[in-house]
Scaffold this active site. Sequence first.
Site, PDB file in Angstrom:
ATOM      1  CG  ASP A  62      -0.273  -0.477   2.499  1.00 42.82           C
ATOM      2  OD1 ASP A  62       0.938  -0.232   2.660  1.00 42.82           O
ATOM      3  OD2 ASP A  62      -0.952  -1.094   3.334  1.00 42.82           O
ATOM      4  CG  ASN A 128      -8.826  -1.856  12.354  1.00 41.88           C
ATOM      5  OD1 ASN A 128      -7.865  -2.459  11.869  1.00 41.88           O
ATOM      6  ND2 ASN A 128      -9.317  -0.757  11.808  1.00 41.88           N
ATOM      7  CG  HIS A 130      -5.749  -2.526   9.186  1.00 40.53           C
ATOM      8  ND1 HIS A 130      -5.907  -1.471  10.048  1.00 40.53           N
ATOM      9  CD2 HIS A 130      -4.420  -2.554   8.894  1.00 40.53           C
ATOM     10  CE1 HIS A 130      -4.740  -0.884  10.263  1.00 40.53           C
ATOM     11  NE2 HIS A 130      -3.819  -1.534   9.576  1.00 40.53           N
ATOM     12  CD  GLU A 135      -8.856   0.747   8.099  1.00 44.66           C
ATOM     13  OE1 GLU A 135      -8.804  -0.167   8.948  1.00 44.66           O
ATOM     14  OE2 GLU A 135      -8.304   1.845   8.275  1.00 44.66           O
TER      15      GLU A 135
END
Length: 234
Positions: A62, A128, A130, A135
């Site tokens: 990314d 979380n 990811h 996400e």
Amino acid sequence: MKIIRVQDQIEGGKIAFTLLKDSLAKGAKTLGLATGSSPISFYQEMVKSPLDFSDLTSINLDEYVGLSVESDQSYDYFMRQNLFNAKPFKKNYLPNGLATDIEAEAKRYDQIIAEHPIDFQVLGIGRNGHIGFNEPGTSFEEETHVVDLQESTIEANSRFFTSIEDVPKQAISMGIASIMKSKMIVLLAFGQEKADAIKGMVFGPITEDLPASILQKHDHVIVIVDEAAASQLD
């Protein structure tokens, strides 16, 4: 999914590097690389190694939207500082966060991945759950795409910026479907703040609410964790 518990991040990096050497000995040519704090000890092992990586291709997960490659917060800069300057590769691919058409850039990146199937994919995991910048709520069928970062991710990454307001709100990320095509995945996680995500990833349920849980369906995943990150696995 194989779990390897280590004393600390340094030992984790050494084990990940041993796994890489084994993969290279079997003919691996394309590495999928991650940023953030989790893989740094792994990259340090690569840099210290006498191995030559100049015949390898790398594809990063990314990049932030809106940051130039010269920004010291860009992932392009991170990779050069932590690995590429010391250990040149044949070719390094990262998404172009300054592309005028970021949707077209995502499609271009999918084509790169199709042309260079990933043999060895390095991952971290967010608090979380990811992976990459995929996400919670991201479709498991998603390929490279533009992501609106959640507040929890922006807050977690703000430690790398002068202020939380400076953290980009979007990124271009390899999708979950793209990650799952990798032949082998090595995920590194260290620290108590990752314990909930690791528990959810390992014990399920498999749900898009915790993106890393899909790794239960991959044939060759090795998870390297310290005792803090593994604290909820017992």
